[in-house]
Design an enzyme around this catalytic site. Structure first.
Site, short mmCIF file in Angstrom:
data_model
loop_
_atom_site.label_atom_id
_atom_site.label_comp_id
_atom_site.label_asym_id
_atom_site.label_seq_id
_atom_site.Cartn_x
_atom_site.Cartn_y
_atom_site.Cartn_z
CE LYS A 2 -6.35 1.84 8.34
NZ LYS A 2 -5.89 2.98 7.56
CB THR A 61 -4.20 8.04 3.39
OG1 THR A 61 -3.25 7.28 4.15
CG2 THR A 61 -4.64 9.23 4.26
N GLY A 80 3.32 -0.02 8.67
CA GLY A 80 3.92 1.15 8.04
C GLY A 80 5.26 1.44 8.65
CD GLU A 105 -2.18 1.30 2.95
OE1 GLU A 105 -2.53 2.40 3.40
OE2 GLU A 105 -2.27 0.25 3.62
#
Length: 181
Positions: free
Chosen positions: A102, A42, A152, A14
């Protein structure tokens, strides 16, 4: 850095739209590495969904449950992973056709035990925990029923990104993959 983690075994990546030149980065990686499944995170609106699709992205991750994002992604044949925190939000995302949900910010919500508590009453939804998942706890999330995890900063430390330290990113990524086993 996307190619760096692909070289150690990641296949789904992602790229968040708040990254510099995110759409160009998505298009470049899709062109250079068609073996990877690249998506965008996002994502806040239908226009962004369309731009991601034009760049070659194949999935959408949103911080919230947005009907317009879900509709646009479905129209374009893209997988969708809307963000949700509560059982009601999670069930609503499922009812509206999310590929998986998510769960964010999972660590603040209770971590693996929260995920496990959701599973039975919601009839084993497809959950992807994000927000605090790292090599120390990833196995616990998978054992709690996660179908995947979102990471992330634990794979891409800011210092490594700023310095262009591919070796550090690959080392952390390898450690993460080992922890998943």
């Amino acid at each position: 850095m996307v190619v760096a983690v692909a070289e150690v075994g990641f296949r789904f990546v992602e790229i968040t739209l708040d990254s510099p030149d995110a759409l160009k980065m998505i298009a470049d990686v899709v062109h250079k590495r068609p073996d990877l499944v690249i998506g965008a995170g996002t994502v806040h609106n239908a226009d962004e969904v369309r731009k991601v699709a034009e760049a070659g992205g194949r999935f959408i991750v949103s911080p919230v449950l947005s009907d317009s994002v879900l509709r646009a992604a479905h129209e374009l044949g893209m997988a969708t992973f809307p963000g949700a925190a509560t059982p009601t939000e999670i069930q609503t995302a499922i009812d509206r056709g999310a590929t998986a949900v998510k769960v964010f910010p999972v660590e603040q919500l209770g971590g693996p035990s929260y995920l496990e508590a959701l599973r039975a009453p919601l009839r084993n939804p497809k959950l992807v925990p994000t927000g605090g998942v790292d090599s120390r706890n990833v196995r616990k999330y998978l054992d709690a029923g996660a179908i995947a995890v979102g990471v992330g900063g634990s794979i891409f430390p800011k210092a490594a990104l700023n310095a262009g330290d591919v070796a550090l990113v690959q080392s952390v990524a390898r450690e993460f993959l080992l922890a998943m086993q």
